[in-house]
Design a protein around this motif. Sequence first.
Motif, PDB file in Angstrom:
ATOM      1  N   ALA A 145       0.363   8.106  -6.959  1.00 32.38           N
ATOM      2  CA  ALA A 145      -0.996   8.076  -6.416  1.00 32.38           C
ATOM      3  C   ALA A 145      -1.927   7.156  -7.201  1.00 32.38           C
ATOM      4  CB  ALA A 145      -1.575   9.491  -6.393  1.00 32.38           C
ATOM      5  N   SER A 146      -1.383   6.329  -8.100  1.00 26.96           N
ATOM      6  CA  SER A 146      -2.228   5.556  -9.011  1.00 26.96           C
ATOM      7  C   SER A 146      -3.157   4.594  -8.292  1.00 26.96           C
ATOM      8  CB  SER A 146      -1.360   4.789 -10.012  1.00 26.96           C
ATOM      9  OG  SER A 146      -0.515   3.860  -9.350  1.00 26.96           O
ATOM     10  N   ARG A 147      -2.789   4.124  -7.100  1.00 27.22           N
ATOM     11  CA  ARG A 147      -3.644   3.189  -6.359  1.00 27.22           C
ATOM     12  C   ARG A 147      -4.562   3.915  -5.372  1.00 27.22           C
ATOM     13  NH1 ARG A 147       1.107   2.537  -6.454  1.00 27.22           N
ATOM     14  NH2 ARG A 147       1.370   3.243  -4.319  1.00 27.22           N
ATOM     15  N   LEU A 148      -4.357   5.229  -5.229  1.00 27.37           N
ATOM     16  CA  LEU A 148      -5.047   5.980  -4.189  1.00 27.37           C
ATOM     17  C   LEU A 148      -6.209   6.825  -4.704  1.00 27.37           C
ATOM     18  CD1 LEU A 148      -1.847   7.282  -2.326  1.00 27.37           C
ATOM     19  CD2 LEU A 148      -3.090   5.151  -1.938  1.00 27.37           C
ATOM     20  N   VAL A 149      -6.161   7.188  -5.999  1.00 23.60           N
ATOM     21  CA  VAL A 149      -7.174   8.087  -6.549  1.00 23.60           C
ATOM     22  C   VAL A 149      -7.649   7.552  -7.896  1.00 23.60           C
ATOM     23  CG1 VAL A 149      -6.188  10.105  -5.398  1.00 23.60           C
ATOM     24  CG2 VAL A 149      -5.438   9.522  -7.711  1.00 23.60           C
ATOM     25  N   PRO A 150      -8.810   8.005  -8.403  1.00 24.90           N
ATOM     26  CA  PRO A 150      -9.261   7.594  -9.742  1.00 24.90           C
ATOM     27  C   PRO A 150      -8.249   8.003 -10.813  1.00 24.90           C
ATOM     28  CG  PRO A 150     -11.041   8.642  -8.517  1.00 24.90           C
ATOM     29  CD  PRO A 150      -9.798   8.852  -7.712  1.00 24.90           C
TER      30      PRO A 150
ATOM     31  N   ASP B 116       5.160  -2.017   0.915  1.00 25.06           N
ATOM     32  CA  ASP B 116       4.748  -3.346   0.503  1.00 25.06           C
ATOM     33  C   ASP B 116       5.679  -3.836  -0.601  1.00 25.06           C
ATOM     34  OD1 ASP B 116       3.255  -5.700   0.394  1.00 25.06           O
ATOM     35  OD2 ASP B 116       1.338  -4.627   0.514  1.00 25.06           O
ATOM     36  N   THR B 117       5.542  -5.090  -0.983  1.00 28.67           N
ATOM     37  CA  THR B 117       6.411  -5.674  -1.994  1.00 28.67           C
ATOM     38  C   THR B 117       6.056  -5.132  -3.375  1.00 28.67           C
ATOM     39  OG1 THR B 117       4.947  -7.552  -2.393  1.00 28.67           O
ATOM     40  CG2 THR B 117       6.599  -7.797  -0.644  1.00 28.67           C
ATOM     41  N   PRO B 118       7.003  -5.099  -4.314  1.00 30.47           N
ATOM     42  CA  PRO B 118       6.698  -4.620  -5.665  1.00 30.47           C
ATOM     43  C   PRO B 118       5.555  -5.394  -6.324  1.00 30.47           C
ATOM     44  CG  PRO B 118       9.068  -4.752  -5.361  1.00 30.47           C
ATOM     45  CD  PRO B 118       8.446  -5.376  -4.146  1.00 30.47           C
ATOM     46  N   GLU B 119       5.477  -6.698  -6.056  1.00 32.52           N
ATOM     47  CA  GLU B 119       4.405  -7.504  -6.655  1.00 32.52           C
ATOM     48  C   GLU B 119       3.036  -7.024  -6.177  1.00 32.52           C
ATOM     49  OE1 GLU B 119       8.224  -9.400  -6.705  1.00 32.52           O
ATOM     50  OE2 GLU B 119       7.030  -8.728  -4.975  1.00 32.52           O
ATOM     51  N   GLN B 120       2.928  -6.739  -4.885  1.00 24.89           N
ATOM     52  CA  GLN B 120       1.662  -6.253  -4.352  1.00 24.89           C
ATOM     53  C   GLN B 120       1.332  -4.856  -4.894  1.00 24.89           C
ATOM     54  OE1 GLN B 120       0.089  -8.914  -3.165  1.00 24.89           O
ATOM     55  NE2 GLN B 120      -0.301  -8.195  -1.101  1.00 24.89           N
ATOM     56  N   VAL B 121       2.358  -4.026  -5.037  1.00 25.24           N
ATOM     57  CA  VAL B 121       2.129  -2.668  -5.545  1.00 25.24           C
ATOM     58  C   VAL B 121       1.623  -2.721  -6.986  1.00 25.24           C
ATOM     59  CG1 VAL B 121       3.199  -0.450  -6.080  1.00 25.24           C
ATOM     60  CG2 VAL B 121       3.859  -1.678  -3.997  1.00 25.24           C
ATOM     61  N   ARG B 122       2.269  -3.527  -7.809  1.00 21.16           N
ATOM     62  CA  ARG B 122       1.852  -3.609  -9.216  1.00 21.16           C
ATOM     63  C   ARG B 122       0.437  -4.163  -9.357  1.00 21.16           C
ATOM     64  NH1 ARG B 122       7.346  -5.651  -9.572  1.00 21.16           N
ATOM     65  NH2 ARG B 122       8.703  -3.965 -10.339  1.00 21.16           N
ATOM     66  N   ALA B 123       0.053  -5.026  -8.433  1.00 19.71           N
ATOM     67  CA  ALA B 123      -1.293  -5.605  -8.478  1.00 19.71           C
ATOM     68  C   ALA B 123      -2.305  -4.767  -7.705  1.00 19.71           C
ATOM     69  CB  ALA B 123      -1.262  -7.024  -7.904  1.00 19.71           C
ATOM     70  N   ALA B 124      -1.839  -3.678  -7.075  1.00 21.24           N
ATOM     71  CA  ALA B 124      -2.701  -2.813  -6.260  1.00 21.24           C
ATOM     72  C   ALA B 124      -3.428  -3.612  -5.187  1.00 21.24           C
ATOM     73  CB  ALA B 124      -3.690  -2.053  -7.132  1.00 21.24           C
ATOM     74  N   GLN B 125      -2.684  -4.479  -4.512  1.00 22.88           N
ATOM     75  CA  GLN B 125      -3.253  -5.326  -3.473  1.00 22.88           C
ATOM     76  C   GLN B 125      -2.553  -5.057  -2.140  1.00 22.88           C
ATOM     77  OE1 GLN B 125      -2.784  -9.320  -4.975  1.00 22.88           O
ATOM     78  NE2 GLN B 125      -4.547  -9.160  -6.341  1.00 22.88           N
ATOM     79  N   GLY B 126      -3.091  -5.653  -1.076  1.00 24.38           N
ATOM     80  CA  GLY B 126      -2.472  -5.539   0.239  1.00 24.38           C
ATOM     81  C   GLY B 126      -2.416  -4.098   0.710  1.00 24.38           C
ATOM     82  N   GLU B 127      -1.413  -3.790   1.515  1.00 23.57           N
ATOM     83  CA  GLU B 127      -1.251  -2.446   2.040  1.00 23.57           C
ATOM     84  C   GLU B 127      -0.767  -1.462   0.986  1.00 23.57           C
ATOM     85  OE1 GLU B 127      -2.387  -1.515   4.729  1.00 23.57           O
ATOM     86  OE2 GLU B 127      -2.560  -3.298   5.982  1.00 23.57           O
TER      87      GLU B 127
ATOM     88  N   ARG C 292      -2.497   1.735   0.160  1.00 22.36           N
ATOM     89  CA  ARG C 292      -2.311   2.919   0.995  1.00 22.36           C
ATOM     90  C   ARG C 292      -0.889   3.479   0.874  1.00 22.36           C
ATOM     91  NH1 ARG C 292      -4.960  -1.064   3.974  1.00 22.36           N
ATOM     92  NH2 ARG C 292      -7.052  -0.535   4.674  1.00 22.36           N
ATOM     93  N   GLN C 293      -0.079   2.898   0.009  1.00 14.81           N
ATOM     94  CA  GLN C 293       1.330   3.276  -0.108  1.00 14.81           C
ATOM     95  C   GLN C 293       1.485   4.545  -0.937  1.00 14.81           C
ATOM     96  OE1 GLN C 293       4.192   0.037  -0.632  1.00 14.81           O
ATOM     97  NE2 GLN C 293       5.213   1.206  -2.234  1.00 14.81           N
ATOM     98  N   TYR C 294       2.331   5.456  -0.480  1.00 14.14           N
ATOM     99  CA  TYR C 294       2.518   6.744  -1.152  1.00 14.14           C
ATOM    100  C   TYR C 294       3.399   6.649  -2.388  1.00 14.14           C
ATOM    101  CZ  TYR C 294       1.228   8.357   3.588  1.00 14.14           C
ATOM    102  OH  TYR C 294       0.621   8.540   4.795  1.00 14.14           O
ATOM    103  N   TYR C 295       4.254   5.651  -2.444  1.00 12.43           N
ATOM    104  CA  TYR C 295       5.231   5.519  -3.512  1.00 12.43           C
ATOM    105  C   TYR C 295       4.930   4.275  -4.342  1.00 12.43           C
ATOM    106  CZ  TYR C 295       7.865   8.791  -0.553  1.00 12.43           C
ATOM    107  OH  TYR C 295       8.259   9.866   0.204  1.00 12.43           O
ATOM    108  N   GLY C 296       5.565   4.198  -5.524  1.00 10.16           N
ATOM    109  CA  GLY C 296       5.383   3.057  -6.409  1.00 10.16           C
ATOM    110  C   GLY C 296       6.223   1.867  -6.001  1.00 10.16           C
ATOM    111  N   PRO C 297       6.337   0.862  -6.874  1.00  7.24           N
ATOM    112  CA  PRO C 297       7.035  -0.383  -6.539  1.00  7.24           C
ATOM    113  C   PRO C 297       8.520  -0.203  -6.258  1.00  7.24           C
ATOM    114  CG  PRO C 297       6.434  -0.327  -8.867  1.00  7.24           C
ATOM    115  CD  PRO C 297       5.720   0.799  -8.215  1.00  7.24           C
ATOM    116  N   ALA C 298       9.103   0.922  -6.677  1.00  5.97           N
ATOM    117  CA  ALA C 298      10.536   1.132  -6.457  1.00  5.97           C
ATOM    118  C   ALA C 298      10.869   1.455  -5.005  1.00  5.97           C
ATOM    119  CB  ALA C 298      11.054   2.248  -7.356  1.00  5.97           C
ATOM    120  N   LEU C 299       9.859   1.734  -4.174  1.00  9.46           N
ATOM    121  CA  LEU C 299      10.144   2.107  -2.784  1.00  9.46           C
ATOM    122  C   LEU C 299      10.927   1.021  -2.061  1.00  9.46           C
ATOM    123  CD1 LEU C 299       9.862   3.937  -0.319  1.00  9.46           C
ATOM    124  CD2 LEU C 299       7.629   2.880   0.120  1.00  9.46           C
ATOM    125  N   LEU C 300      10.445  -0.217  -2.118  1.00  8.22           N
ATOM    126  CA  LEU C 300      11.137  -1.288  -1.415  1.00  8.22           C
ATOM    127  C   LEU C 300      12.524  -1.518  -1.999  1.00  8.22           C
ATOM    128  CD1 LEU C 300      11.097  -3.426   0.778  1.00  8.22           C
ATOM    129  CD2 LEU C 300      10.002  -4.994  -0.823  1.00  8.22           C
TER     130      LEU C 300
END
Length: 438
Positions: free
Chosen positions: A324-329, A396-407, A410-418
């Motif tokens: 939830a790191s990109r979804l909540v404070p 979304d791609t791991p790069e976008q997840v790590r940068a907290a960008q793009g969709e 709103r993603q429920y999982y971390g960069p390992a999802l893809l």
Amino acid sequence: MSTFRRSFLRSLLPFALLTAGAAYALASWNWCGRWEERTPEVLSQVRGEGALKAGAAKVALSPPFPVVVAGYVPPHPEASQAELPVHARALVLEAGGARVGVVSLELLLVTPEITARVRERAAKAGVEEVLVVATHTHSSFGGYDARWVAQLSAMGRYREASVSAVVAGASEALEKAAASLADVTLEVGGAADAGLVYSRSGGEVPDGRLTRVGLRGEAGWVAEVLVFAGHATLIPRQRALVDPDYPGRLSALREEAGAGVSLFVQGSEGNASVAFNEGQGPERALGFARKLAALADTAAPASVAEPARLAFARVRTALPRPDASRLVPALTRAAGDNFLCGSSPREAEVDALVLGPLELLSIPGEPTVGAGRALADASGASHVLGLANGYVGYVDTPEQVRAAQGESRRQYYGPALLERLDAAARVASGAVGFSPGR
């Protein structure tokens, strides 16, 4: 304020602080537990090659009115009727002894429960494997997802009657399709209009491509499958009518034009939205559907020589722990993780379908353009489909997840999802024999 009242309130302050601290500590405790990691597993597969047969049918769904209109955060409007009927459309394919069904439902999403129940009914009708997809319509009915996060957010209160309505319509369509099998030829074509879509959250830009898969019988078109990527959000959010949005109107237009039963499926569409602002509400959805119908007419079909390949494989993969790191404070990160863990799936199904030259990979989520390209590269798929057999949210791609960008915001999982889905995609594509080097 009296001296007694002030003294009394001051005496409550330590208790209130202690209670708040205890609640925070409890919410921050690791309630997720250990999330298992394991190698993707092939659950089933079928293969055949030979003369192609197909049958198709559509059945109107019967929502248990009044129903919640699903697709957006609360408050949810409640509908007592539909602007237009929402449908289940089914296609059954057969070649070389293998039989596979595809069901397109005019719903926001499908669940593993619905998929399992539809497959159980289909097996009794002689359909070995079934792919169940949603058109991602944000104005259809809800109430069929038991996860409490889904009930609180987009779907409304879970009702067995809603599940039964979906399963009944999908199963009836499959049974009718299986009973109408006839010899067909396969034709595949495509066209693109980048002006019809745009990227709402950054990342790679969608190209507005529409792929048309046609199945022609002796007397005319039996069915078609239209693959396009774009959120079905043209109907206003608080409109208290069930509505199939542009996918339902597109299918209806194509069927009126003689294309047979027209199934709509979503491609890699997580960051694709429509870019059409003519009219409002139903008129806007119809206008966009007309644009897509005209685009489908320009998708010059190329006939596919027989014998036709038909193959299908289901693969199960474990999912990473929710993040939830990109979804909540940051202060509420642990509580956010616990909130997601209570309703996020621990495993997912990835499917591969081969139909002639088409090599389709399907996942139970909303892949962005970049994630879809990564999945295609990993598997060799010609197309990546979303909203299939369940729902794990955005991918979304791991790069976008790590940068907290793009969709990924709103993603429920971390960069390992893809990465997990990539691994399953490779196993699924190998099980059905996707062409190497695509």
